[in-house]
Design a protein around this motif. Structure first.
Motif, PDB file in Angstrom:
ATOM      1  N   LEU A   7       0.838  -1.205   0.000  1.00  0.00           N
ATOM      2  CA  LEU A   7       0.000   0.000   0.000  1.00  0.00           C
ATOM      3  C   LEU A   7       0.872   1.254   0.000  1.00  0.00           C
ATOM      4  N   ALA A  49       2.204   1.656  -3.457  1.00  0.00           N
ATOM      5  CA  ALA A  49       1.149   2.148  -4.353  1.00  0.00           C
ATOM      6  C   ALA A  49       0.949   3.654  -4.155  1.00  0.00           C
ATOM      7  N   ALA A  50       0.925   4.091  -2.888  1.00  0.00           N
ATOM      8  CA  ALA A  50       0.729   5.519  -2.608  1.00  0.00           C
ATOM      9  C   ALA A  50       1.915   6.329  -3.121  1.00  0.00           C
ATOM     10  N   GLU A  51       3.106   5.772  -2.953  1.00  0.00           N
ATOM     11  CA  GLU A  51       4.304   6.481  -3.398  1.00  0.00           C
ATOM     12  C   GLU A  51       4.317   6.630  -4.927  1.00  0.00           C
ATOM     13  N   LEU A  64       1.810   7.029  -6.669  1.00  0.00           N
ATOM     14  CA  LEU A  64       0.815   8.047  -7.035  1.00  0.00           C
ATOM     15  C   LEU A  64       1.298   9.450  -6.682  1.00  0.00           C
ATOM     16  N   GLY A  65       2.474   9.544  -6.072  1.00  0.00           N
ATOM     17  CA  GLY A  65       3.042  10.866  -5.810  1.00  0.00           C
ATOM     18  C   GLY A  65       3.063  11.260  -4.341  1.00  0.00           C
ATOM     19  N   GLU A  66       2.747  10.311  -3.461  1.00  0.00           N
ATOM     20  CA  GLU A  66       2.710  10.623  -2.026  1.00  0.00           C
ATOM     21  C   GLU A  66       4.066  10.297  -1.396  1.00  0.00           C
ATOM     22  N   SER A  67       4.423  11.047  -0.320  1.00  0.00           N
ATOM     23  CA  SER A  67       5.647  10.677   0.403  1.00  0.00           C
ATOM     24  C   SER A  67       5.314   9.490   1.307  1.00  0.00           C
ATOM     25  N   ALA A  70       1.889   8.941   3.345  1.00  0.00           N
ATOM     26  CA  ALA A  70       1.097   7.764   2.942  1.00  0.00           C
ATOM     27  C   ALA A  70       0.808   6.899   4.154  1.00  0.00           C
ATOM     28  N   LYS A 107      -1.960   8.663   6.034  1.00  0.00           N
ATOM     29  CA  LYS A 107      -3.215   8.811   5.294  1.00  0.00           C
ATOM     30  C   LYS A 107      -3.826   7.471   4.876  1.00  0.00           C
ATOM     31  N   VAL A 108      -2.972   6.489   4.648  1.00  0.00           N
ATOM     32  CA  VAL A 108      -3.483   5.212   4.125  1.00  0.00           C
ATOM     33  C   VAL A 108      -3.391   4.089   5.157  1.00  0.00           C
ATOM     34  N   PRO A 141      -5.453   4.816   9.018  1.00  0.00           N
ATOM     35  CA  PRO A 141      -6.915   4.599   9.021  1.00  0.00           C
ATOM     36  C   PRO A 141      -7.298   3.121   8.903  1.00  0.00           C
ATOM     37  N   ASN A 142      -6.452   2.346   8.228  1.00  0.00           N
ATOM     38  CA  ASN A 142      -6.781   0.937   8.035  1.00  0.00           C
ATOM     39  C   ASN A 142      -6.417   0.050   9.225  1.00  0.00           C
TER      40      ASN A 142
END
Lengths: 269, 337
Positions: free
Chosen positions: A163, A166-168, A170-173, A177, A180-181, A184-185
């Protein structure tokens, strides 16, 4: 045949449950006693409950108990999240050592921990010598394995590495990530382990007595004081503590079953 | 310089040398497949291009820019993973919009792009559902939409269909290829399934033991395997060394080993005369296996077993023990390096 076996099992279970409930039921009934006349009480009353809920010392003990539970839990969660993020993402080989370190508090008795902390820090001139800081530190150590397990199990359930990848992509640090990802999970795991930690700290008497009895008055200390005053009032206090712990446990079980349901739904079962 | 250029890429994990001097060029708009068995280094090369792994040595160029040291989030590359990588706490809409939000696009534009992309992958009706409510195939289509919606320079697909059942996999292979052609996006696809590579690719790079064994179009790779490994991995080639070949067909060959496709071997009951460019041998049916549309006969020729595929039209032509004549066109015998 199977039905008969089930009935037998139910009977045995009911007897065991009744047996285990006897002290609890006796305490509950006893907390309602008005006064002794010799063999039987004069009557039943809710006066003990009224007394403790109108006692500012009880409310203060409740407030202080919540405070000294919440702060160490928040600190431990923050430290564990960052530590597990760093270890999982950057130093996965260190994970086994981290697990070992986090499990050590399981083996430490409260008396040994509190005395060791006193020996180490009581004569220290730094902020660590303050009794409240010592208490918070001791509580952080006590709840460490619970918080670690809750967060780690949550991370294992969601394939955190992928995950984050995948976030990285998409452009996330990585760090953003994570919060944010990933967080919450694994929130159910964090809440469950926090509630377990609350239940653990709620019942503490030894550590607080040794480290900070002059500064803090928690529920267990209030119970101790109530026992000196009146045994029926002490029973009422015990019942309140048991009900709070029961409510926390019920919440933990409800969240865990919700987590399991979600997992089963994810797996298409 | 090509659109993507790998220059002498080496990757080591400790003492394990996973990629060995990889040189690979990919042109803009191509669908390129990295094909090979597990552990051959194909996924590692893909991860090196994405930036999720650092190369030990060598350089990677994308659109003329050296991206070897650029972080993954600054490479402008989209990626779909083998396992379902959707964020479980976000709806389909928010999953697909994730990359666009990071680009700080206006909300109206994000909504429009998300809806367009979901329409392309055929999941407009699932926009407000959560990953747990979708099937495996739908989740991978959302992952595809999420990777493509940001209009990346390259789309990387790391065995995205390996966790999906066979029937759905076949339809998704065609769908991914259609979407790739529709958008003209340069795509690098990793798979260990040669049929998948054949169906989808413009160019196949066959990997073996950290090296590219052979590069070519699906037709070239299939009809002209360059090495024993390529012939073994790609099809069901009969592999014969010079001595065996001579024993079977009575003809000496200059190559040390040759490969013969089972479907170009002709079997007949009637004797066939040796002619110009025709190899003939006599044998006996040793066994057969039905593959549905064809039957694979195993023919014993002078103690050597040769497989021949025969289209299953109406009924099986030969039985076990039948005497047959094996005929091969000489120019279809492939010499191996």
């Amino acid at each position: 045949m199977q039905k008969r076996a089930r009935i037998n099992a139910a009977i045995v279970m009911s007897i065991i449950i009744l047996w285990l409930m006897i002290p609890l039921g006796a305490t509950a009934v006893y907390s309602l006693f008005e006064d002794w006349t010799g063999i039987v009480p004069r009557g039943f009353t809710l006066a003990n409950y009224k007394t403790i809920f109108t006692d500012t010392a009880f409310l203060s003990a409740m407030y202080q108990t919540v405070l000294i539970c919440v702060i160490p839990i928040l600190i431990t969660i923050a430290v564990m999240l960052l530590a597990l993020f760093t270890v999982t993402v950057y130093f996965p080989k260190l994970e086994k050592y981290m697990q070992l370190l986090c499990m050590i508090p399981y083996t430490i008795q409260g008396v040994i921990l509190s005395v060791s902390i006193l020996i180490l820090y009581a004569r220290n001139d730094s902020v660590l010598s303050q009794r409240m800081v010592m208490l918070m530190g001791a509580y952080c150590i006590i709840i460490l394995p619970h918080i670690y397990n809750g967060i780690r199990n949550g991370m294992r359930a969601i394939n955190m590495k992928m995950l984050l990848d995948a976030a990285e992509m998409l452009g996330e640090s990585k760090l953003k990530a994570f919060f944010k990802v990933i967080v919450p999970n694994i929130m159910t795991g964090i809440i469950v382990s926090s509630l377990l930690a609350v239940a653990l700290l709620f019942g503490d008497y030894v550590i607080i007595r040794n480290l900070s009895s002059a500064n803090v008055n928690n529920m267990q200390q209030f119970l101790y004081q109530a026992m000196k005053r009146s045994s029926t009032e002490a029973s009422a206090v015990s019942m309140v503590i048991i009900l709070i712990t029961f409510a926390i446990t019920a919440l933990v079980l409800a969240l865990q079953s919700r987590g399991m349901l979600e997992k089963m739904r994810n797996e298409g079962k | 310089m090509s659109y993507i250029c790998f220059e002498k890429i080496n990757k080591k994990f400790g003492t394990n040398h996973v990629l060995k001097d990889i040189e690979l060029d990919v042109e803009k708009g191509q669908f390129v497949t990295l094909l090979g068995p597990s552990g051959c280094g194909k996924s590692t090369l893909l991860r090196c291009l994405s930036g999720l792994e650092q190369v030990t040595s060598g350089r990677i160029y994308l659109d003329g820019e050296d991206i070897t040291a650029v972080t993954p989030r600054h490479r402008g590359i989209g990626m779909v993973f083998q396992q379902y990588s959707l964020f479980p706490n976000l709806s389909v809409r928010r999953n697909v919009a994730y990359g666009l939000k990071l680009k700080r696009l206006p909300k109206a534009e994000i909504d429009q792009k998300v809806e367009e992309m979901l329409s392309i992958v055929g999941l407009s009706d699932k926009i407000d559902q959560y990953p747990a409510q979708l099937s495996g195939g739908q989740q991978q289509r959302v992952a595809l939409a999420r990777a493509m919606v940001t209009a990346p320079k390259v789309l990387l697909l790391d065995e995205p269909l390996s966790a999906i059942d066979a029937l759905l996999r076949k339809s998704l292979q065609i769908e991914i290829r259609r979407i790739q052609q529709q958008l003209g996006i340069t795509t690098i696809y990793v798979t260990h399934d040669q049929d998948e590579a054949m169906i989808m690719s413009d160019v196949i790079n066959l990997f073996h033991d950290g090296k590219i064994e052979q590069t070519g179009t699906p037709e070239q790779i299939y009809t002209r395997p360059a090495t024993r490994f390529a012939a073994t991995f790609i099809g069901n080639y009969n592999l014969l060394d010079a001595k065996d070949f001579n024993r079977a067909f009575g003809t000496a060959i200059p190559q040390p080993e040759v490969a013969v496709r089972p479907e170009i071997i002709n079997l007949s009951r009637q004797a066939v005369a040796k002619g110009e460019g025709l190899l003939v041998a006599e044998g006996k049916i040793a066994s057969y296996i039905s593959h549905g549309n064809l039957i694979r006969f195993s023919v014993d020729v002078n103690g050597l077993l040769i497989n021949a595929d025969v289209l299953f039209e109406d009924k099986r032509e030969f039985a076990q023990g039948d005497q047959v004549f094996v005929t091969i066109k000489e120019d279809l015998v492939i010499g191996l390096q």
